[in-house]
Structure formats: C-alpha cells, structure tokens
Design a protein around this motif. Sequence first.
Motif, PDB file in Angstrom:
ATOM      1  N   HIS A  98     -23.402 -45.918  -3.208  1.00 22.23           N
ATOM      2  CA  HIS A  98     -24.252 -44.720  -3.270  1.00 22.23           C
ATOM      3  C   HIS A  98     -23.899 -43.758  -2.128  1.00 22.23           C
ATOM      4  CE1 HIS A  98     -28.276 -42.655  -3.896  1.00 22.23           C
ATOM      5  NE2 HIS A  98     -27.886 -42.198  -2.725  1.00 22.23           N
ATOM      6  N   ASP A 114     -31.723 -43.779  -0.546  1.00 25.20           N
ATOM      7  CA  ASP A 114     -30.453 -43.669   0.147  1.00 25.20           C
ATOM      8  C   ASP A 114     -30.130 -42.200   0.307  1.00 25.20           C
ATOM      9  OD1 ASP A 114     -30.461 -46.382  -0.289  1.00 25.20           O
ATOM     10  OD2 ASP A 114     -29.017 -46.285  -1.921  1.00 25.20           O
ATOM     11  N   HIS A 163     -21.702 -39.767  -1.960  1.00 26.08           N
ATOM     12  CA  HIS A 163     -22.092 -38.489  -1.340  1.00 26.08           C
ATOM     13  C   HIS A 163     -20.886 -37.787  -0.706  1.00 26.08           C
ATOM     14  CE1 HIS A 163     -26.446 -38.280  -1.738  1.00 26.08           C
ATOM     15  NE2 HIS A 163     -26.590 -39.518  -1.318  1.00 26.08           N
ATOM     16  N   CYS A 170     -32.769 -41.442  -3.768  1.00 31.81           N
ATOM     17  CA  CYS A 170     -31.917 -40.701  -2.843  1.00 31.81           C
ATOM     18  C   CYS A 170     -32.780 -39.705  -2.082  1.00 31.81           C
ATOM     19  CB  CYS A 170     -30.829 -39.966  -3.626  1.00 31.81           C
ATOM     20  SG  CYS A 170     -29.707 -39.015  -2.590  1.00 31.81           S
ATOM     21  N   LEU A 171     -32.541 -39.590  -0.775  1.00 26.42           N
ATOM     22  CA  LEU A 171     -33.305 -38.632   0.029  1.00 26.42           C
ATOM     23  C   LEU A 171     -33.057 -37.194  -0.423  1.00 26.42           C
ATOM     24  CD1 LEU A 171     -32.762 -40.283   3.526  1.00 26.42           C
ATOM     25  CD2 LEU A 171     -34.877 -40.275   2.184  1.00 26.42           C
ATOM     26  N   GLN A 222     -25.442 -34.833   3.477  1.00 30.23           N
ATOM     27  CA  GLN A 222     -26.859 -34.619   3.166  1.00 30.23           C
ATOM     28  C   GLN A 222     -27.565 -33.790   4.230  1.00 30.23           C
ATOM     29  OE1 GLN A 222     -27.550 -39.010   2.156  1.00 30.23           O
ATOM     30  NE2 GLN A 222     -29.017 -37.981   0.830  1.00 30.23           N
TER      31      GLN A 222
HETATM   32 NI    NI Z   1     -28.414 -40.512  -1.535  1.00 34.12          NI
END
Ligand code: NI
Length: 177
Positions: free
Chosen positions: A141, A177, A145, A99-100, A51
């Motif tokens: 979750h 998340d 990713h 989710c971020l 991320q």
């Molecule tokens: Ni996420």
Amino acid sequence: MIRAVLRMGDPRLLLRAEPVQAFGTAELAALLSDMRETMVHLDGAGLAAPQIGVGLRVVIFGLQSNPRYPDAEPVPDTVLINPVLEPMDDELEDGWEGCLSVPGMRGVVPRYKHLRYSGCDEQGRRFSREVSGFHARVVQHECDHLDGILYPMRIRDLARFGFTDVLFPDGSATPDD
Ligand code: NI
C-alpha cells in the motif's frame, strides 16, 4: 511538525516520486520527523512522503499489536527509502484497507501474500525482509503511493468499498495507511 495530508483528488498524489539521493542529511531527518508526527497524530499505520506533498521515495509504517485489530499482526516501526518489492510467488490475498488520503473509507484490495522488500534506512544502510500477510499488505500500500497509485484504483469489486463506520460499526477496522 504535523503536516496536512493530501486527499484523493489532489493531482500530487498521482505523480511518480523521485529516489532519495542523499542520506543522513538534516533535510531527510526533518522529513521523517514530520512524517512520524503526522502519522501518530492521525493514528495511522503508514505514511508515504507524497501524502504530505513531498515527491520522494520515502515511506514509514508500523503497528503495535492491539486487541482492537485481532487480524493485524504487529509490524515493526520501519523507515523504508527507495524501496524495491519482489513478490515471492503469485499468491494474492484479499484484505480491507484504508488510507489517510481517503479518510473514512475502507475497501477490499488484492495484494501479494508473500513479499521480499529491500531499500535503505535513513542513514542509507541497505536492508531487506521477507514478510507476509498484513506486513506485506502495508508495504505494498505504501509503496503504491510512490507510483501515484491509491488503493481504490486496485479495488476489483466496488461493492466492497464503503464508509468505515458503516462497514465496521464495532470499530475493528485496522488503521489507515
Ligand atoms: Ni495510503
């Protein structure tokens, strides 16, 4: 350092991340420090290295008990590297996720309810846990990713996907998340 979080649509979020080979290094410590700082800055409950554009199998997560989120059991602050997930049975449970990398939205996602996970901490020490409920959901979750999967890809009923402030006008949505 607070890092920019990639948002859905960025092809880097769709890649499979690579295992960490060297532990206890300055490089890994700096990555984890940046991840923690970024997650705290954004009030997140979890963050995966891809991320922030780092293609390594590293996730962090944790949630203190908070009366705003009565349904979310507290989750210890955890660094999990090169994780392996094993569902303990076939039982799935629906729950809301954010989710971020998908800011401002929530959707209902089925996840395994009971899960064993293992992996390494920052020093390369192996550990494993058996968890259920919200803790199990957060781990699934975050580890998604690492395989290029974002939670909207797992939503079965798109009627249960929408904007957080519309779905939860009282502010009771659990953190991203
Ligand atoms: Ni996420």
